[in-house]
Design a protein around this motif. Structure first.
Motif, PDB file in Angstrom:
ATOM      1  N   LEU A  20       0.845  -1.188   0.000  1.00  0.00           N
ATOM      2  CA  LEU A  20       0.000   0.000   0.000  1.00  0.00           C
ATOM      3  C   LEU A  20       0.882   1.241   0.000  1.00  0.00           C
ATOM      4  N   THR A  21       0.529   2.230  -0.801  1.00  0.00           N
ATOM      5  CA  THR A  21       1.234   3.507  -0.833  1.00  0.00           C
ATOM      6  C   THR A  21       0.321   4.577  -1.386  1.00  0.00           C
ATOM      7  N   PRO A  22       0.371   5.779  -0.826  1.00  0.00           N
ATOM      8  CA  PRO A  22      -0.455   6.866  -1.354  1.00  0.00           C
ATOM      9  C   PRO A  22       0.064   7.441  -2.668  1.00  0.00           C
ATOM     10  N   LEU A  23       1.264   7.022  -3.081  1.00  0.00           N
ATOM     11  CA  LEU A  23       1.822   7.560  -4.325  1.00  0.00           C
ATOM     12  C   LEU A  23       0.972   7.183  -5.535  1.00  0.00           C
ATOM     13  N   LEU A  24       0.280   6.066  -5.444  1.00  0.00           N
ATOM     14  CA  LEU A  24      -0.558   5.639  -6.562  1.00  0.00           C
ATOM     15  C   LEU A  24      -1.799   6.505  -6.726  1.00  0.00           C
ATOM     16  N   PHE A  25      -2.132   7.282  -5.699  1.00  0.00           N
ATOM     17  CA  PHE A  25      -3.273   8.196  -5.828  1.00  0.00           C
ATOM     18  C   PHE A  25      -3.033   9.198  -6.956  1.00  0.00           C
ATOM     19  N   LEU A  26      -1.795   9.705  -7.023  1.00  0.00           N
ATOM     20  CA  LEU A  26      -1.472  10.664  -8.079  1.00  0.00           C
ATOM     21  C   LEU A  26      -1.495   9.991  -9.442  1.00  0.00           C
ATOM     22  N   GLU A  27      -0.979   8.791  -9.532  1.00  0.00           N
ATOM     23  CA  GLU A  27      -0.971   8.077 -10.818  1.00  0.00           C
ATOM     24  C   GLU A  27      -2.396   7.895 -11.341  1.00  0.00           C
ATOM     25  N   ARG A  28      -3.305   7.512 -10.468  1.00  0.00           N
ATOM     26  CA  ARG A  28      -4.689   7.283 -10.897  1.00  0.00           C
ATOM     27  C   ARG A  28      -5.361   8.594 -11.303  1.00  0.00           C
ATOM     28  N   ALA A  29      -5.158   9.648 -10.502  1.00  0.00           N
ATOM     29  CA  ALA A  29      -5.789  10.929 -10.817  1.00  0.00           C
ATOM     30  C   ALA A  29      -5.279  11.470 -12.150  1.00  0.00           C
ATOM     31  N   ALA A  30      -3.961  11.362 -12.377  1.00  0.00           N
ATOM     32  CA  ALA A  30      -3.386  11.886 -13.619  1.00  0.00           C
ATOM     33  C   ALA A  30      -3.827  11.077 -14.831  1.00  0.00           C
ATOM     34  N   HIS A  36      -7.896  17.874 -15.346  1.00  0.00           N
ATOM     35  CA  HIS A  36      -8.550  18.506 -14.197  1.00  0.00           C
ATOM     36  C   HIS A  36      -7.516  19.314 -13.420  1.00  0.00           C
ATOM     37  N   VAL A  37      -7.894  20.483 -12.932  1.00  0.00           N
ATOM     38  CA  VAL A  37      -6.953  21.342 -12.211  1.00  0.00           C
ATOM     39  C   VAL A  37      -6.577  20.696 -10.884  1.00  0.00           C
ATOM     40  N   ALA A  38      -5.296  20.446 -10.714  1.00  0.00           N
ATOM     41  CA  ALA A  38      -4.788  19.815  -9.495  1.00  0.00           C
ATOM     42  C   ALA A  38      -4.316  20.844  -8.486  1.00  0.00           C
ATOM     43  N   VAL A  39      -3.699  21.932  -8.977  1.00  0.00           N
ATOM     44  CA  VAL A  39      -3.079  22.919  -8.091  1.00  0.00           C
ATOM     45  C   VAL A  39      -3.421  24.329  -8.556  1.00  0.00           C
ATOM     46  N   VAL A  40      -3.820  25.152  -7.596  1.00  0.00           N
ATOM     47  CA  VAL A  40      -4.068  26.574  -7.844  1.00  0.00           C
ATOM     48  C   VAL A  40      -3.148  27.361  -6.920  1.00  0.00           C
ATOM     49  N   HIS A  41      -2.486  28.359  -7.473  1.00  0.00           N
ATOM     50  CA  HIS A  41      -1.626  29.219  -6.651  1.00  0.00           C
ATOM     51  C   HIS A  41      -1.471  30.552  -7.379  1.00  0.00           C
ATOM     52  N   THR A  43      -1.946  33.043  -9.951  1.00  0.00           N
ATOM     53  CA  THR A  43      -2.472  32.896 -11.317  1.00  0.00           C
ATOM     54  C   THR A  43      -2.224  31.506 -11.892  1.00  0.00           C
ATOM     55  N   LEU A  44      -1.514  30.659 -11.159  1.00  0.00           N
ATOM     56  CA  LEU A  44      -1.182  29.316 -11.640  1.00  0.00           C
ATOM     57  C   LEU A  44      -2.393  28.388 -11.595  1.00  0.00           C
ATOM     58  N   ARG A  45      -2.609  27.651 -12.682  1.00  0.00           N
ATOM     59  CA  ARG A  45      -3.608  26.591 -12.738  1.00  0.00           C
ATOM     60  C   ARG A  45      -2.898  25.375 -13.351  1.00  0.00           C
ATOM     61  N   ARG A  46      -2.563  24.389 -12.526  1.00  0.00           N
ATOM     62  CA  ARG A  46      -1.756  23.271 -13.010  1.00  0.00           C
ATOM     63  C   ARG A  46      -2.609  21.997 -13.018  1.00  0.00           C
ATOM     64  N   PRO A  47      -2.789  21.362 -14.190  1.00  0.00           N
ATOM     65  CA  PRO A  47      -3.593  20.143 -14.266  1.00  0.00           C
ATOM     66  C   PRO A  47      -2.829  18.930 -13.736  1.00  0.00           C
ATOM     67  N   TYR A  48      -3.560  17.848 -13.545  1.00  0.00           N
ATOM     68  CA  TYR A  48      -2.949  16.642 -12.974  1.00  0.00           C
ATOM     69  C   TYR A  48      -1.836  16.087 -13.848  1.00  0.00           C
ATOM     70  N   ARG A  49      -1.987  16.188 -15.167  1.00  0.00           N
ATOM     71  CA  ARG A  49      -0.938  15.697 -16.064  1.00  0.00           C
ATOM     72  C   ARG A  49       0.393  16.388 -15.753  1.00  0.00           C
ATOM     73  N   ALA A  50       0.346  17.711 -15.591  1.00  0.00           N
ATOM     74  CA  ALA A  50       1.566  18.474 -15.329  1.00  0.00           C
ATOM     75  C   ALA A  50       2.087  18.231 -13.913  1.00  0.00           C
ATOM     76  N   LEU A  51       1.175  18.088 -12.944  1.00  0.00           N
ATOM     77  CA  LEU A  51       1.620  17.815 -11.575  1.00  0.00           C
ATOM     78  C   LEU A  51       2.400  16.503 -11.528  1.00  0.00           C
ATOM     79  N   ARG A  52       1.866  15.473 -12.163  1.00  0.00           N
ATOM     80  CA  ARG A  52       2.560  14.184 -12.171  1.00  0.00           C
ATOM     81  C   ARG A  52       3.923  14.308 -12.840  1.00  0.00           C
TER      82      ARG A  52
END
Length: 544
Positions: A20-30, A36-41, A43-52
């Protein structure tokens, strides 16, 4: 008749058993919601593809610099996108993430860097001055990786230690990096330092299994549906943000980053991004409610506010409801990955008068689904106390969301796990319905604004003053911070000191938030053997 054999030919293999590891959560979301927007900061809007991709680059670059399994990577960062990335990229390299409280003094940070043996440290330029001092004090020589956050104040962005730029580090990494799953779910994923009953903090080690289970438990306890919008008002350096960096990605949510908790900024972000969830100590609630009305914003829907520490008073609960928030009270410690006990609200209680509801809300509650056992035991006999709401015992836990132990401290680990239970050091009662409620703390830890303060550390600072003969520090209730340190002091004959002088003196020897907020000059009550009777002082502090 022979017993059925459920073992032969049914062995574990890679097809039916994975750590078990939470790292796979990002793999599944991406993979499932790449746009889908993963991070807002800002003016930044970063989708899950870019976060991964950025997390993989970070992992690859760290590996390329010789950092791997079992190595420690520290982070001295506010709640910015790079802190989210560190929660994935560092363990994807096999390393262990050590998030450091940005409010700590240089000496303590230096101690943590040495004790944790950090090979590298990610630092926001705002904290370069304290890191510079920490490195000078400790002699530690980690690879310094500097982050230039465009949302930081200009003066902060001008600071530099001449370290490696974070974006330049990512440029070294491979976006197709084939990161390795943990060899075992018992592998360490994070190292968190917590104040103990001594001045030096202890290093609490988390494993991949516990992080995955607690993150999933958050989804259930906080009622998080798909694509929640989470506002980062809880520091990610605190118990890895109660594991919410992993929780939010588990349900493909949006991380709305926030460098500093300010009332107007929180209201603006909640309204602009449709925030659904946020966490924090009672002080965050106070900051929200105390924001001038003209700077508040209408909310499109109810926001779930998860709080720990001192239970919210009846008046605060009422104001939070009127402002559009549902409050969920949780309890936990660094040693159990953050919240592992929740005040599960019974809908039948909605019909009760507000004062009765506030009394029920004050209970810490029942175990998370991720925690296997929670009880209130007599520490002398290790037997459960009566469920009468009056008999006190020690809160004890056991299960998969209890830490591996204290880093490089076998004795403290053994004491914490004596009798097959984790001893929290918190004293509580248990009600007939199984809900627990804290009554006192045996560890003399003060929880102020969600941060642990060791009373002994504050006392040690007071004893350094030449006029102080005797000092004792206890918690005093505070409407804003939940608790604050209150010092009782006896002066040496013929010497003088003022309250302001001693508070200023303490601030010179520790992080400012740890310094006492009040100093009372009096003869300290003692037992016949000379031990200071802190329970009497606590009563005096509570009585003002």
């Amino acid at each position: 008749m022979a017993a059925l054999d459920y073992e032969t030919g049914l062995e574990r293999c890679t097809a039916n058993h994975q750590p078990l590891t939470p790292l796979l959560f990002l793999e599944r979301a991406a993979a499932t919601f790449p746009d889908h927007v993963a991070v807002v900061h800002g003016t930044l809007r970063r989708p899950y593809r870019a976060l991964r991709e950025r997390c993989l680059r970070l992992a690859s670059a760290l590996a390329g610099r010789g950092i791997g399994r079992g190595d420690t990577v520290a982070a001295l960062l506010p709640n910015i996108p790079e802190m989210v990335e560190a929660h994935y990229g560092v363990p994807m390299a096999g390393a262990v993430l050590n998030t450091i409280n940005t409010r700590l003094d240089a000496d303590t940070i230096g101690y943590i860097l040495n004790h944790g043996e950090a090979k590298a440290i990610l630092v926001d330029r705002e904290f370069i001055p304290v890191l510079r001092a920490a490195l000078a004090i400790s002699g530690a020589t980690p690879l310094v990786i500097e982050i230039d956050d465009p949302e930081a104040p200009d003066a902060a962005r001008a600071q530099s230690l001449g370290g490696l730029d974070y974006e330049a580090l990512l440029d070294e990494g491979d976006p197709g990096f084939a990161w390795a799953m943990p060899a075992d779910e018992w592998d360490a994923i994070a190292l968190n330092y917590t104040s103990g009953t001594t001045g030096r903090p202890k290093g609490v080690v988390y494993h991949h299994r516990g992080a995955q289970l607690l993150a999933t438990g958050n989804v259930l306890s906080a009622s998080m549906a798909r694509h929640p919008v989470y506002l980062w008002t809880l520091p990610m350096f605190h118990c890895n943000g109660w594991c919410f960096p992993w929780t939010v990605c588990a349900v493909a949510g949006t991380h709305v980053c926030l460098r500093a908790v300010r009332g107007p900024a929180m209201w603006q972000l909640m309204a602009e991004h449709g925030v659904t969830h946020m966490c924090g100590a009672p002080v965050v609630m106070a900051t929200l409610l105390d924001t001038p009305v003209e700077e508040q914003r209408p909310l499109a829907h109810q926001v779930q506010f998860v709080t720990a520490g001192a239970p919210p008073p009846e008046a605060v609960l009422g104001r939070m409801r009127e402002a559009g928030f549902a409050v969920l009270h949780v309890y936990g410690l660094t040693e159990c990955y953050g919240p592992s006990v929740v005040n599960e609200w019974n809908t039948a209680w909605d019909a009760l008068p507000p004062p009765e509801q506030a009394k029920l809300m004050a209970r810490q509650g029942v175990r998370y689904l991720a925690l296997e056992s929670l009880d209130v035991l007599d520490p002398a006999t290790m037997q459960p106390v009566p469920a009468d709401g009056a008999t006190m015992g020690e809160v004890m836990m056991r299960g998969n969301v209890v830490m591996k132990g204290y880093f490089k401290d076998r004795a403290a680990t053994g004491a914490a796990f004596a009798g097959g239970w984790f001893h929290t050091g918190d004293l509580a009662v248990k009600y007939p319905d199984g809900y627990i409620q804290l009554r006192d703390r045996s560890k003399d830890i003060i929880i102020s604004g969600g941060e642990n303060i060791s009373s002994i550390e504050v006392e040690d600072a007071l004893y350094k003053h030449p006029a102080v003969a005797l000092a004792a520090v206890v918690a005093r209730p505070d409407d804003k911070w939940g608790e604050v340190p209150c010092a009782f002091v006896e002066l040496k004959p013929g010497l003088e000191a003022t309250e302001a002088e001693l508070i200023a003196f303490c601030r010179q020897h520790m992080a400012g938030f740890k310094a006492p907020k009040a100093v009372i000059f009096a003869e300290l009550p003692r037992t016949s053997t000379g031990k200071i009777q802190k329970h009497i002082l606590r009563g005096q502090a509570r009585g003002g």
